[in-house]
Scaffold this motif. Sequence first.
Motif, PDB file in Angstrom:
ATOM      1  N   LYS A  71       0.835  -1.192   0.000  1.00 56.98           N
ATOM      2  CA  LYS A  71       0.000   0.000   0.000  1.00 56.98           C
ATOM      3  C   LYS A  71       0.870   1.242   0.000  1.00 56.98           C
ATOM      4  CE  LYS A  71      -4.419   1.508   1.750  1.00 56.98           C
ATOM      5  NZ  LYS A  71      -5.612   1.040   2.447  1.00 56.98           N
ATOM      6  N   THR A 110      -8.256   8.931  -0.791  1.00 58.13           N
ATOM      7  CA  THR A 110      -9.239   8.041  -1.393  1.00 58.13           C
ATOM      8  C   THR A 110      -8.587   6.694  -1.658  1.00 58.13           C
ATOM      9  OG1 THR A 110     -10.415   9.868  -2.440  1.00 58.13           O
ATOM     10  CG2 THR A 110     -10.679   7.687  -3.434  1.00 58.13           C
ATOM     11  N   GLY A 111      -9.281   5.602  -1.335  1.00 55.72           N
ATOM     12  CA  GLY A 111      -8.723   4.275  -1.529  1.00 55.72           C
ATOM     13  C   GLY A 111      -9.012   3.724  -2.918  1.00 55.72           C
ATOM     14  N   LEU A 112      -8.049   2.980  -3.457  1.00 53.62           N
ATOM     15  CA  LEU A 112      -8.198   2.336  -4.763  1.00 53.62           C
ATOM     16  C   LEU A 112      -7.439   1.022  -4.733  1.00 53.62           C
ATOM     17  CD1 LEU A 112      -8.952   2.347  -7.836  1.00 53.62           C
ATOM     18  CD2 LEU A 112      -6.761   3.511  -8.214  1.00 53.62           C
ATOM     19  N   ALA A 113      -8.138  -0.096  -4.972  1.00 52.86           N
ATOM     20  CA  ALA A 113      -7.491  -1.394  -5.077  1.00 52.86           C
ATOM     21  C   ALA A 113      -7.145  -1.650  -6.542  1.00 52.86           C
ATOM     22  CB  ALA A 113      -8.417  -2.489  -4.555  1.00 52.86           C
ATOM     23  N   THR A 133      -3.889   0.425  -3.202  1.00 50.81           N
ATOM     24  CA  THR A 133      -3.487  -0.878  -2.694  1.00 50.81           C
ATOM     25  C   THR A 133      -3.112  -1.722  -3.902  1.00 50.81           C
ATOM     26  OG1 THR A 133      -4.982  -0.738  -0.806  1.00 50.81           O
ATOM     27  CG2 THR A 133      -4.211  -2.932  -1.428  1.00 50.81           C
ATOM     28  N   ALA A 166     -10.254  -6.157  -1.871  1.00 49.18           N
ATOM     29  CA  ALA A 166     -10.742  -4.807  -2.158  1.00 49.18           C
ATOM     30  C   ALA A 166     -11.546  -4.218  -1.010  1.00 49.18           C
ATOM     31  CB  ALA A 166     -11.601  -4.821  -3.424  1.00 49.18           C
ATOM     32  N   ASN A 203     -12.378  -0.353  -0.063  1.00 53.96           N
ATOM     33  CA  ASN A 203     -12.244   0.508  -1.238  1.00 53.96           C
ATOM     34  C   ASN A 203     -13.523   0.429  -2.085  1.00 53.96           C
ATOM     35  OD1 ASN A 203      -9.149   1.172  -1.191  1.00 53.96           O
ATOM     36  ND2 ASN A 203      -9.287  -1.043  -0.913  1.00 53.96           N
ATOM     37  N   CYS A 214     -13.627   1.814  -4.998  1.00 53.81           N
ATOM     38  CA  CYS A 214     -13.133   1.792  -6.372  1.00 53.81           C
ATOM     39  C   CYS A 214     -12.047   0.736  -6.528  1.00 53.81           C
ATOM     40  CB  CYS A 214     -12.535   3.150  -6.753  1.00 53.81           C
ATOM     41  SG  CYS A 214     -13.677   4.528  -6.639  1.00 53.81           S
ATOM     42  N   CYS A 219     -11.138   7.389 -10.412  1.00 52.35           N
ATOM     43  CA  CYS A 219     -11.492   7.083  -9.035  1.00 52.35           C
ATOM     44  C   CYS A 219     -11.935   8.336  -8.287  1.00 52.35           C
ATOM     45  CB  CYS A 219     -10.304   6.429  -8.342  1.00 52.35           C
ATOM     46  SG  CYS A 219     -10.541   6.087  -6.590  1.00 52.35           S
ATOM     47  N   GLU A 241     -15.671   9.207  -6.693  1.00 50.57           N
ATOM     48  CA  GLU A 241     -15.867   9.545  -5.285  1.00 50.57           C
ATOM     49  C   GLU A 241     -16.491  10.922  -5.108  1.00 50.57           C
ATOM     50  OE1 GLU A 241     -15.778   7.602  -2.937  1.00 50.57           O
ATOM     51  OE2 GLU A 241     -14.312   6.011  -3.283  1.00 50.57           O
TER      52      GLU A 241
END
Length: 346
Positions: A21, A32-35, A59, A73, A76, A78, A337, A341
């Motif tokens: 990560k 903001t999280g993104l896998a 991630t 995921a 997240n 997205c 992404c 969001e």
Amino acid sequence: MPSSELGSSGEAATGHRGRTKAEPSSSSLPATGLAVFGCGQDEAALFQEMGPRLGVAPTIIEAAVCETNAELAIGNRCVSVNHKTPITNPSLLALSAAGVQYISTRSIGYNHIDVEYAERVGISVGNVAYSPDSVADYTLMLMLMAVRHAKSTVRRTDAHDYRLNDTRGKELRDLTVGVIGTGRIGTAVIDRLRGFGCRVLTHDNRSHSHVSFDELIELSDIVTLHTPLTADTHHLLDRHRIERMKPGAYIVNTGRGPLLDTEALLAALESGRLGGAALDVLEGEEGIFYADCRNRHFENEALVRLQRLPNVLISPHSAYDTEHALKDIVENTLINCLNFESGRTA
């Protein structure tokens, strides 16, 4: 379409999940999280460099998304996927169960995702734009290699046979090229073709060189494919249309494999009716392209037959793969992404 573009800091962790990560943004706002599934080392380095700068904490997951790893995921909304592996409906359902609401595919095409099913399970799907020059340059390279018989010339010289080919090459300025699909990539191809002085035909009423589809097929010395793959364009060049092409004509495909009926193409090539083909994409390429198959048997007999022919060039869906295009892909994935969001995309 086709496919496109540092450092050791981008390498994924060596744990069994292949996951690492990025450091969070220095902004006071939470990142903001993104896998990011199916992420190679070069991509990972760019996501980790650009993500925090834009306020996204990616991630990185080396493995392609599947039903059994979709739980990675969690946390997240997205995720990002690549075009190299089909995204199955069970995988989409598992992503939805993990709380995913948006998928950004790192490709122009969506044909590896059942978009309607994704919507039914509550997931929106978006694509990315990237430098059209990557595929356009490659397309011109394939055209030139095809009409100058590059494959047979290189094979002979590799074997120390330095005699001239019995068949002389052609110059692009003497040829008519039919461009099917005049989006960003097709338009970039046309711009390059004009520099060679050849006649260009399109099946698009936005261009002064517009002709009917049948005329384009019948008049072109080279037909190049740049249209999206949909139900309507599947086998756009089928047996009937290939049979109507000029004797000795060439087909170039840097779009999607199923735009072209491979069995019909083989029949026309093996009979000597067509002059050759240059293919960066192929029906049934999944599980073969992007893999090391040197010591592996695979069942795609059409690919084996095509590779035996001296007038057929094949490359592994690599036309998009440049440094510039990869940066575009990563940046636009992050922007997708952020837009989701913030409510600026469906």
